[in-house]
Design a protein around this motif. Structure first.
Motif, PDB file in Angstrom:
ATOM      1  N   ASP A  72       0.882  -1.606  -0.239  1.00 39.75           N
ATOM      2  CA  ASP A  72      -0.295   0.379  -0.585  1.00 39.75           C
ATOM      3  C   ASP A  72       0.974   1.214  -0.507  1.00 39.75           C
ATOM      4  O   ASP A  72       1.422   1.281   1.059  1.00 39.75           O
ATOM      5  N   LEU A  73       0.848   1.600  -1.072  1.00 41.31           N
ATOM      6  CA  LEU A  73       1.905   3.099  -1.074  1.00 41.31           C
ATOM      7  C   LEU A  73       1.072   4.163  -0.248  1.00 41.31           C
ATOM      8  O   LEU A  73       2.188   4.938   0.121  1.00 41.31           O
ATOM      9  N   LYS A  74       0.421   4.199   0.593  1.00 42.56           N
ATOM     10  CA  LYS A  74      -0.265   4.934   1.550  1.00 42.56           C
ATOM     11  C   LYS A  74       0.313   5.237   2.871  1.00 42.56           C
ATOM     12  O   LYS A  74       0.714   6.129   3.338  1.00 42.56           O
ATOM     13  N   ASP A  75       1.158   3.927   3.086  1.00 47.04           N
ATOM     14  CA  ASP A  75       1.866   3.215   3.893  1.00 47.04           C
ATOM     15  C   ASP A  75       3.843   3.672   3.267  1.00 47.04           C
ATOM     16  O   ASP A  75       4.182   3.724   2.495  1.00 47.04           O
ATOM     17  N   GLU A  76       4.474   4.801   4.344  1.00 47.29           N
ATOM     18  CA  GLU A  76       5.141   5.244   3.868  1.00 47.29           C
ATOM     19  C   GLU A  76       6.260   4.407   4.216  1.00 47.29           C
ATOM     20  O   GLU A  76       7.769   4.244   3.768  1.00 47.29           O
ATOM     21  N   GLN A  77       6.422   3.355   5.182  1.00 47.79           N
ATOM     22  CA  GLN A  77       7.492   2.507   5.086  1.00 47.79           C
ATOM     23  C   GLN A  77       7.369   1.065   3.748  1.00 47.79           C
ATOM     24  O   GLN A  77       8.478   1.321   3.586  1.00 47.79           O
ATOM     25  N   TYR A  78       6.156   1.528   3.282  1.00 46.83           N
ATOM     26  CA  TYR A  78       6.730   0.381   2.554  1.00 46.83           C
ATOM     27  C   TYR A  78       7.040   1.014   1.259  1.00 46.83           C
ATOM     28  O   TYR A  78       7.677   0.150   0.394  1.00 46.83           O
ATOM     29  N   CYS A  79       7.163   2.256   0.777  1.00 47.27           N
ATOM     30  CA  CYS A  79       6.978   3.383   0.503  1.00 47.27           C
ATOM     31  C   CYS A  79       9.196   2.996  -0.419  1.00 47.27           C
ATOM     32  O   CYS A  79      10.193   2.948  -0.912  1.00 47.27           O
ATOM     33  N   GLU A  80       9.713   3.160   1.520  1.00 48.51           N
ATOM     34  CA  GLU A  80      11.281   3.508   1.971  1.00 48.51           C
ATOM     35  C   GLU A  80      11.144   1.736   1.375  1.00 48.51           C
ATOM     36  O   GLU A  80      12.750   1.193   1.031  1.00 48.51           O
ATOM     37  N   TYR A 107       1.711  12.000  -1.131  1.00 47.99           N
ATOM     38  CA  TYR A 107       3.147  11.599  -0.388  1.00 47.99           C
ATOM     39  C   TYR A 107       3.798  10.077  -0.975  1.00 47.99           C
ATOM     40  O   TYR A 107       4.817  10.683  -0.552  1.00 47.99           O
ATOM     41  N   SER A 108       3.125   9.589  -1.486  1.00 49.60           N
ATOM     42  CA  SER A 108       3.494   7.739  -2.209  1.00 49.60           C
ATOM     43  C   SER A 108       4.783   8.709  -3.284  1.00 49.60           C
ATOM     44  O   SER A 108       5.985   8.274  -2.846  1.00 49.60           O
ATOM     45  N   LEU A 109       4.591  10.007  -3.918  1.00 43.94           N
ATOM     46  CA  LEU A 109       6.013  10.036  -4.885  1.00 43.94           C
ATOM     47  C   LEU A 109       7.284  11.096  -3.651  1.00 43.94           C
ATOM     48  O   LEU A 109       8.168  11.247  -4.189  1.00 43.94           O
ATOM     49  N   PHE A 110       6.531  12.065  -2.659  1.00 47.37           N
ATOM     50  CA  PHE A 110       7.409  12.101  -2.006  1.00 47.37           C
ATOM     51  C   PHE A 110       8.132  11.560  -0.711  1.00 47.37           C
ATOM     52  O   PHE A 110       9.357  11.305  -1.222  1.00 47.37           O
ATOM     53  N   TRP A 111       8.044  10.300  -0.999  1.00 46.73           N
ATOM     54  CA  TRP A 111       8.788   9.312  -0.029  1.00 46.73           C
ATOM     55  C   TRP A 111       9.632   8.655  -1.112  1.00 46.73           C
ATOM     56  O   TRP A 111      10.372   8.126  -0.262  1.00 46.73           O
TER      57      TRP A 111
END
Ligand code: NAD
Ligand code: MG
Length: 298
Positions: free
Chosen positions: A112-120, A166-170
């Motif tokens: 889920d891209l709404k999750d900063e940790q997943y993006c990292e 936000y996902s783009l930012f992360w």
């Protein structure tokens, strides 16, 4: 199946929408359940080594535009990490197979891209499993129409911004640390950034934000040799549109208002991403490439 290499009238290269286009699925929607099936370029796209040896992260890679881009990137010689939602495994499996058939490595990473940790974690996985990251193609997005602001919930407003902005930012923040000169970021805006529909208040606002985010970031990272660009599609036949993106009755005329008077297909979007990812676009940064059937943009 249309051949992208044969000269022909773009207005008739693909069909206009018909009443058959009026269909609905729960979000995020599956391409495998769509009729007619969007053209993902799998039958036609021919690579010419433009991304040989690159390591690419593609979000929304299971379906629609992201799927066509993942296929094209692989055929151009890139290894691809595919990001998508767990519910989309059936679509994603097909893309993994196509990337592997192109002779490239595919790493599947649902989440889920709404999750900063997943993006990292996505970027960390690219670095570990692909050996780095040269291309970040942010194509995932959420679009749910709501006609009246009174009915637009804070939850939806928040989810649209988390998914689209936000996902783009992360992802950019995490990826840039690992990117070498020559790397590229490609974000996905929309015609909605310029001519917003009244029923897409939250979505259209995020798509304008994506353009501005990209123009700011492009200047910031130029000194690192990283370019940032945007593709802004018009109406393209994808699961997004048949899973709450449009009122179902609007789908029979989908794309009819464009000068080419038909919907676009994902296969027509992929070459724009390939161009912006490749060294061929070396003097282009902070730009938005509109692929919208001829609608005027600022
Ligand atoms: P699509 O439904 O095939 O792709 C969108 C993808 O976004 C999904 O497959 C899903 O994997 C991903 N996604 C959504 N929410 C997510 C979340 N929380 N976590 C992880 N992944 C998530 O539809 P598409 O039309 O190919 O959309 C791709 C991009 O193109 C989107 O950014 C969309 O806004 C943009 N776009 C589409 C059109 C169009 O007419 N189809 C027009 C302009 C812009
Ligand atoms: Mg999908």
């Amino acid at each position: 199946m249309s051949d992208q290499y044969k000269i022909q009238d773009p207005a008739t290269q693909y069909p206009k929408a018909t009443p058959e286009y009026q269909q609905q699925q729960p979000a995020p929607g599956l391409e495998t359940a769509m009729h007619p099936k969007p053209d993902d370029g799998a039958e036609t796209y021919r690579g010419s080594g433009r991304l040989t040896g690159r390591k690419a992260v593609v979000t929304g890679a299971d379906s629609g535009i992201g799927r066509a881009v993942a296929i094209a990137f692989a055929r151009e010689g890139a290894d691809v990490l595919l990001a998508y939602m767990p519910e989309e495994e059936a679509d994603a499996r097909e893309v993994v197979k196509l990337v592997e058939e192109a002779g490239r490595k595919a790493v599947a990473m649902p989440g889920d891209l709404k999750d900063e940790q997943y993006c990292e974690q996505l970027i960390a996985a690219a670095v570990e499993q692909l050996g780095g990251i040269d291309i970040l193609a942010n194509i995932a997005g959420m679009q749910q129409f709501v006609p009246d602001i009174a009915d637009l919930t804070t939850e939806q407003f928040d989810a649209t911004f988390k998914t689209n902005v936000y996902s783009l930012f992360w992802l950019c923040k995490a990826a840039i640390k690992h990117m070498k000169p020559g790397s590229t970021i490609i974000n996905t805006s929309s015609i909605q950034a310029y001519t917003p529909a009244p029923i897409l208040l939250d979505y259209a606002t995020t798509k304008a934000a994506i353009n501005t985010f990209s123009k700011s970031l492009a200047q910031q990272v130029a000194e690192k040799g990283i370019r940032v660009n945007v593709v802004a599609p018009g109406p393209v036949w994808t699961p997004l549109q048949v899973s709450g993106g449009q009122p179902v009755e609007a789908l029979k005329d989908f794309g009819a208002k464009t000068p080419l008077s038909r919907p676009g297909q994902p296969a027509e979007m992929a070459p724009a991403y390939v161009f912006l990812a490749s060294q061929e676009s070396s003097y282009i940064s902070g730009e938005t490439l509109n692929a919208n059937g001829g609608m005027p943009t600022p």
